[in-house]
Scaffold this motif. Sequence first.
Motif, PDB file in Angstrom:
ATOM      1  N   LYS A 218       0.823  -1.211   0.000  1.00 25.81           N
ATOM      2  CA  LYS A 218       0.000   0.000   0.000  1.00 25.81           C
ATOM      3  C   LYS A 218       0.859   1.264   0.000  1.00 25.81           C
ATOM      4  O   LYS A 218       0.373   2.356  -0.233  1.00 25.81           O
ATOM      5  CB  LYS A 218      -0.919   0.013   1.239  1.00 25.81           C
ATOM      6  N   ASN A 219       2.139   1.114   0.331  1.00 26.84           N
ATOM      7  CA  ASN A 219       2.993   2.295   0.495  1.00 26.84           C
ATOM      8  C   ASN A 219       4.224   2.278  -0.409  1.00 26.84           C
ATOM      9  O   ASN A 219       5.231   2.908  -0.077  1.00 26.84           O
ATOM     10  CB  ASN A 219       3.409   2.416   1.969  1.00 26.84           C
ATOM     11  N   ILE A 220       4.126   1.600  -1.539  1.00 23.93           N
ATOM     12  CA  ILE A 220       5.286   1.523  -2.444  1.00 23.93           C
ATOM     13  C   ILE A 220       5.762   2.918  -2.849  1.00 23.93           C
ATOM     14  O   ILE A 220       6.948   3.242  -2.766  1.00 23.93           O
ATOM     15  CB  ILE A 220       4.949   0.666  -3.695  1.00 23.93           C
ATOM     16  N   GLU A 221       4.843   3.778  -3.261  1.00 25.08           N
ATOM     17  CA  GLU A 221       5.228   5.119  -3.739  1.00 25.08           C
ATOM     18  C   GLU A 221       5.818   5.969  -2.616  1.00 25.08           C
ATOM     19  O   GLU A 221       6.756   6.727  -2.834  1.00 25.08           O
ATOM     20  CB  GLU A 221       4.021   5.854  -4.347  1.00 25.08           C
ATOM     21  N   SER A 222       5.239   5.842  -1.406  1.00 24.62           N
ATOM     22  CA  SER A 222       5.748   6.626  -0.280  1.00 24.62           C
ATOM     23  C   SER A 222       7.185   6.236   0.040  1.00 24.62           C
ATOM     24  O   SER A 222       8.033   7.097   0.295  1.00 24.62           O
ATOM     25  CB  SER A 222       4.883   6.421   0.963  1.00 24.62           C
TER      26      SER A 222
END
Lengths: 270, 197
Positions: A218-222
Amino acid sequence: MIRKFVYILALSLFLQASVVQAGSEDNEILKKSSSKNSASECFEGASRMIFKFNYALDGAVFEPIAKGYRSLPQPLRKGTGNMFSNLRSLLTLTNNLLQGDFSGAGNTAGRFAINTTVGIFGIFDPATKLGLAEPQKEDFGQTMGFWGVNSGCYFVLPILGPTTARDAVGLIGNAFLDPVYQITHNTEISNGVIGNGSYSEHNYYYYRGSGAVDFRAKNIESFESLKNNSIDIYASVKSLYLQDRNKKISGNDSTTDTLNDNDWEEIDSN
Amino acid sequence: MKKKIFIVIFLIFNLTQNCFAYSSDPKKFISEIVDEAKKILVATNSKEFKEKKLEEIAKKIADIKGMGKYTLGKYRKNLTDEQLNEYENLFEKYFLKSFSSRLSDYSDPKIEVISAEVLNPKYTIVRSVLLATEQKPELKIDWRVYTNDPENPLIRDLIVEGLSLARTQKEEFASIIENDNQNFNKLFSTLKEFIAK
């Protein structure tokens, strides 16, 4: 032997966290001070090395798994995420009770009952549609913070990542308070009280590992943005970790209540 | 005749300037910035072009000098005038690059501006959410708007899910300075490396 080591470690970490607390005459003052978002380093050199190891491990193992997981159909990922969240809510429930938050405990228990039955083992989330909002996740580290135990010093654990003396004790406490751990672990030890081999301890680690993959996906981009834009990623992660823990312990979602304005005022005064 | 032409040019100039001016109301100010940034991000231009345009916006809407001071914190007082000038110059380049690079990763962000809370005459917090997509969960984004000059609000911080980016940056800088025995050489060289990459 391992258990003995864990107990000694927990005790020494707890004493470390408690000594910091004892240094404060008034816990309220401590809570309001701008230092609540900071913690001294336990052993920075070693923590930076462990951080590097975790960083490499993330790139080699967790990130590719998270990307693969993300390529699965969205309903499948959502159902999986819901199921882990539902199981995880049992740990929240015990901590709601330890914090004396009975209305929160009622909400968490209600959600668990509805989602496990109507929601078919937590795959669906009918409780939210019925007006039972998803509560903030709680753990034993947060509970100790709520009781007034200060964070103690900061360090990094292999694989598990950033923590503080208090939160490390909390990790051990979580095992004792988490019904999922109790069912899987104790069942294995007593050789099948429930009479089903699938309730074994390693299933607990699958459950925790899968939950971590769901979070990572859910937080790959972050994570990517953090990697690309940090000039000292170790310090960035430390800051974000401590801010996040402070926010969760305060149980307050309002930015204006969790951020201190004093350091902004300081730049206008000179 | 010359006078008329001058007046017309003057009026056109003024109108054009007004078109580029942002609202003095913090909530509208953030809405306008979000809309402007979105137009840049959805266009089919190269990433470099988008980053350049985002940097132009950032120069107008962010209090880069104030953020630079905040980020350096207590160490600011240890700098000589010459070092301070160098720092301000480096920080601006670092901030613009970091800001545009973070934003240009979003191809079509859907941000809803929800409310605003006046903290004091100097600060207003504007609340917004970056709506969830199939891949990413919803994110709460709060904007710390500096309203010391009420006609010209400026952004000083972005708080994502309760985590302040300015504070994170400040602690990052402090860590580099502390590990360099409170010198600034390492910080300056790290910033230069970041700007050059």
